[in-house]
Scaffold this motif. Sequence first.
Motif, short mmCIF file in Angstrom:
data_model
loop_
_atom_site.label_atom_id
_atom_site.label_comp_id
_atom_site.label_asym_id
_atom_site.label_seq_id
_atom_site.Cartn_x
_atom_site.Cartn_y
_atom_site.Cartn_z
N ASN A 114 -27.89 69.46 29.64
CA ASN A 114 -29.24 69.80 30.05
C ASN A 114 -30.10 68.55 29.85
OD1 ASN A 114 -31.80 70.80 30.41
ND2 ASN A 114 -31.50 72.61 29.13
N ALA A 115 -30.48 67.92 30.95
CA ALA A 115 -31.24 66.67 30.88
C ALA A 115 -32.64 66.90 30.32
CB ALA A 115 -31.31 66.01 32.25
N THR A 116 -33.24 68.04 30.59
CA THR A 116 -34.58 68.32 30.07
C THR A 116 -34.56 68.38 28.55
OG1 THR A 116 -35.08 69.57 32.07
CG2 THR A 116 -36.52 69.92 30.18
N ALA A 117 -33.57 69.07 27.99
CA ALA A 117 -33.45 69.14 26.53
C ALA A 117 -33.20 67.76 25.94
CB ALA A 117 -32.33 70.10 26.13
N ALA A 118 -32.40 66.95 26.62
CA ALA A 118 -32.12 65.60 26.13
C ALA A 118 -33.37 64.74 26.13
CB ALA A 118 -31.03 64.95 26.97
N VAL A 119 -34.19 64.84 27.15
CA VAL A 119 -35.44 64.07 27.21
C VAL A 119 -36.39 64.54 26.11
CG1 VAL A 119 -37.51 63.66 28.60
CG2 VAL A 119 -35.26 63.47 29.64
N LEU A 120 -36.50 65.85 25.90
CA LEU A 120 -37.37 66.35 24.83
C LEU A 120 -36.89 65.90 23.46
CD1 LEU A 120 -38.14 69.94 26.14
CD2 LEU A 120 -39.67 67.97 26.07
N LEU A 121 -35.58 65.90 23.24
CA LEU A 121 -35.06 65.41 21.96
C LEU A 121 -35.30 63.92 21.80
CD1 LEU A 121 -31.72 67.40 21.65
CD2 LEU A 121 -33.78 67.66 20.27
N LEU A 122 -35.18 63.17 22.88
CA LEU A 122 -35.45 61.73 22.83
C LEU A 122 -36.91 61.46 22.46
CD1 LEU A 122 -34.38 58.84 23.30
CD2 LEU A 122 -35.09 59.10 25.68
N VAL A 123 -37.82 62.20 23.09
CA VAL A 123 -39.25 62.05 22.78
C VAL A 123 -39.52 62.43 21.32
CG1 VAL A 123 -41.55 62.97 23.29
CG2 VAL A 123 -40.04 62.29 25.15
N ASP A 124 -38.90 63.51 20.85
CA ASP A 124 -39.07 63.94 19.47
C ASP A 124 -38.56 62.87 18.50
OD1 ASP A 124 -39.63 65.60 17.27
OD2 ASP A 124 -37.61 66.44 17.31
N GLY A 125 -37.40 62.31 18.78
CA GLY A 125 -36.84 61.28 17.90
C GLY A 125 -37.69 60.02 17.88
N VAL A 126 -38.14 59.58 19.05
CA VAL A 126 -38.98 58.37 19.12
C VAL A 126 -40.31 58.61 18.42
CG1 VAL A 126 -40.24 56.89 20.73
CG2 VAL A 126 -37.86 57.45 21.18
N THR A 127 -40.86 59.82 18.54
CA THR A 127 -42.12 60.13 17.85
C THR A 127 -41.94 60.12 16.34
OG1 THR A 127 -42.75 61.50 19.74
CG2 THR A 127 -43.98 61.82 17.71
N GLN A 128 -40.84 60.66 15.84
CA GLN A 128 -40.58 60.63 14.40
C GLN A 128 -40.42 59.20 13.90
OE1 GLN A 128 -37.64 63.29 12.76
NE2 GLN A 128 -38.09 64.86 14.29
N VAL A 129 -39.69 58.39 14.64
CA VAL A 129 -39.49 56.99 14.24
C VAL A 129 -40.83 56.25 14.24
CG1 VAL A 129 -38.46 54.80 14.98
CG2 VAL A 129 -37.08 56.86 14.95
N THR A 130 -41.64 56.48 15.26
CA THR A 130 -42.94 55.81 15.34
C THR A 130 -43.84 56.22 14.18
OG1 THR A 130 -42.78 55.75 17.75
CG2 THR A 130 -44.97 55.47 16.80
N GLY A 131 -43.89 57.51 13.88
CA GLY A 131 -44.72 57.98 12.76
C GLY A 131 -44.27 57.40 11.43
#
Length: 179
Positions: A114-131
């Motif tokens: 599911n590409a949508t779930a993968a994109v959402l997980l990628l955004v979540d991971g990048v946001t956590q790393v940035t924070g």
Amino acid sequence: MAGLLPALAALTALTLPGVASAQEPVVLPRTLPFLDKAPPPPGYRLEMRPNTTMSVVGASIFGGAYVSSVLLAGTLVTVEGNNPEDWAALFAPIVGPFVTMGTGEDVGFGPRGNATAAVLLLVDGVTQVTGAALFIAGLMTDHKIWVRGDIPLKPQAERATPVPELMIGLRGAGLRMRF
């Protein structure tokens, strides 16, 4: 003409209270921002302070992304029909979304995923790393600030840059910070 001058002075005193009345004492601000090429303001000393604004913003960004990740993981682990092992990695901070992208059966950019779930997980991971990066950068960087000279200095132990203390045990983990 002689009576006009006192009347004009009285009118000026009524309309401009600061001109004719005694000046009130000026209260100087506790701190002033540091400007590179400006001379030091009289009555102020230079101090270094940790960048707490950046730390608070980073902690807020990380906390929001991590809480949403944990809520999603809790929901998906308990739903029947889902494999709990696919989503359990989301409970891990920072690396959880990336691990889930790599190990989840239904998540990915391939034909079965599911590409949508993968994109959402990628955004979540990048946001956590940035924070997390903003939080640590805020603790590690100091900024210069002018402090009024009549305010006493903090003891040396209190003026040190705060360092986070990470504690990991068999049944849990904790992060302690003193400001």
